[in-house]
Design a protein around this motif. Structure first.
Motif, mmCIF file in Angstrom:
data_model
loop_
_atom_site.group_PDB
_atom_site.id
_atom_site.type_symbol
_atom_site.label_atom_id
_atom_site.label_comp_id
_atom_site.label_asym_id
_atom_site.label_seq_id
_atom_site.Cartn_x
_atom_site.Cartn_y
_atom_site.Cartn_z
ATOM 1 N N HIS A 215 29.145 -27.106 -13.787
ATOM 2 C CA HIS A 215 29.244 -25.664 -13.564
ATOM 3 C C HIS A 215 30.526 -25.315 -12.785
ATOM 4 O O HIS A 215 31.295 -24.443 -13.196
ATOM 5 N N HIS A 219 34.213 -23.355 -13.825
ATOM 6 C CA HIS A 219 34.902 -22.286 -13.089
ATOM 7 C C HIS A 219 36.347 -22.692 -12.788
ATOM 8 O O HIS A 219 37.276 -21.888 -12.912
ATOM 9 N N TYR A 266 20.665 -16.065 -15.040
ATOM 10 C CA TYR A 266 21.894 -16.179 -14.228
ATOM 11 C C TYR A 266 23.147 -16.029 -15.094
ATOM 12 O O TYR A 266 24.166 -15.483 -14.649
ATOM 13 N N GLU A 273 29.964 -16.470 -15.042
ATOM 14 C CA GLU A 273 28.771 -17.323 -14.933
ATOM 15 C C GLU A 273 28.239 -17.692 -16.319
ATOM 16 O O GLU A 273 27.750 -18.805 -16.530
HETATM 17 ZN ZN ZN Z 1 29.049 -20.016 -11.033
#
Ligand code: ZN
Length: 321
Positions: A215, A219, A266, A273
């Motif tokens: 994750h 990013h 989410y 995200e």
């Molecule tokens: Zn994130």
């Protein structure tokens, strides 16, 4: 040439010109002054020589910085690559064993790609500075964190995310800024932050689509491609525009669907995200992903130049080791 004359050689369009002058009568004082003059002339010559060299070096550095602004980083990377070669030669067997133990992605790679994976991981690891916050360093920490970045970028030519020089490793969840909710990891302009306990959990359960390492690296990859220039992969950057034609449509559908669907709530909070959650599910639940969201899965494959449901993993070969 007469003993009592001096001469000046003048290179002028290939001709040599001799000038003859009468030497004046010398007194001791005049001779002394001449010697002083001669010495001063040599010193002056040396000063000019040094001055010219310093000026040349200064101008050279200025021009290099002007036309090749990333030259210092490139030079540093060159020395890192030399260091990485030594580390690889010494540790490749140990590293292979650790990666084999922890990373399902690595276990499923063909042997030739495993070798390339270890090489990339060592280079990535060597170019980063790992800062351990209230946790004792272990050899597997920088290796596995680097391997997570390499897993994500294995189909790209440019994988070092040069902008990020520091990776911070925390023990558990941590508080950052004024946020009341503890973080498992985050990315800022200053570095990549990961909590080690959560990082390991991501690989302990590799089928739930929840992996903080992947994750945060997602990013970080977006950051180096869209927020800064240092670390950009031009092909990834261009393909991301095409990915977003599919991705944006799915994301907007999710925002009106309160269940969140396959990717979860989410992923619907922000497009950044959504991208990071897509990466987690792409690697951890590829079969379900492909069944549930086939167009988005295909777009991910093209974007990352890999499909882990195929034997060779990579869709097209990567030139850069
Ligand atoms: Zn994130």
């Amino acid at each position: 040439m007469p003993q009592d004359s001096t001469y000046i050689l003048m290179g002028f369009q290939g001709d040599t010109v001799y000038r003859t002058v009468q030497e004046p009568v010398r007194t001791d004082t005049a001779l002394l002054l001449q010697r002083v003059h001669v010495m001063t002339g040599k010193q002056q010559y040396r000063a000019d020589w040094v001055g010219n060299w310093l000026f040349g070096i200064f101008m050279g550095v200025l021009l290099i910085r002007l036309f090749f602004p990333r030259f210092p980083q490139r030079l540093r990377l060159f020395f890192y690559s030399l260091k990485a070669k030594g580390v690889y030669d010494d540790k490749q067997i140990d590293y292979h064993a650790i990666l084999q133990q922890y990373l399902p992605y690595y276990r499923n790679l063909p042997p030739a790609e495993q070798e390339r994976f270890v090489r990339r991981t060592v280079v990535f690891m060597t170019t980063k500075q790992f800062e351990y916050v209230e946790i004792a360093p272990e050899e597997r920490m920088p290796l596995l964190i680097s391997a997570t970045a390499v897993q994500l970028t294995f189909g790209l030519e440019h994988y070092l995310m040069e902008h990020f020089e520091k990776i911070y490793v925390m023990h558990h969840d941590y508080h950052y800024g004024f946020n009341s909710v503890p973080f498992q990891g985050h990315v800022t302009h200053d570095g990549i932050y990961l909590s080690w306990s959560n990082f390991l959990k991501g690989y302990d359960n590799y089928q739930d689509g929840d992996n903080v390492g992947l994750h945060e690296m997602a990013h970080a990859l977006a950051y180096v491609n869209f927020n800064v220039e240092d670390g950009r992969d031009d092909d990834f950057h261009d393909r991301f525009v095409r990915f977003s034609r599919t991705g944006r449509a799915v994301f907007e559908d999710m925002q009106s669907d309160h269940t969140g669907g396959f990717l979860g709530r989410y992923a619907a909070t922000r497009y950044e995200e959504f991208w990071a959650v897509c990466v987690e599910n792409f690697f951890e639940r590829p079969t379900s992903f492909k069944i549930q969201l086939p167009e988005l899965y295909a777009a991910m494959c093209v974007l990352l130049n890999q499909d882990i449901l195929t034997g060779n993993v990579l869709l097209s070969p990567v030139e850069n080791v």
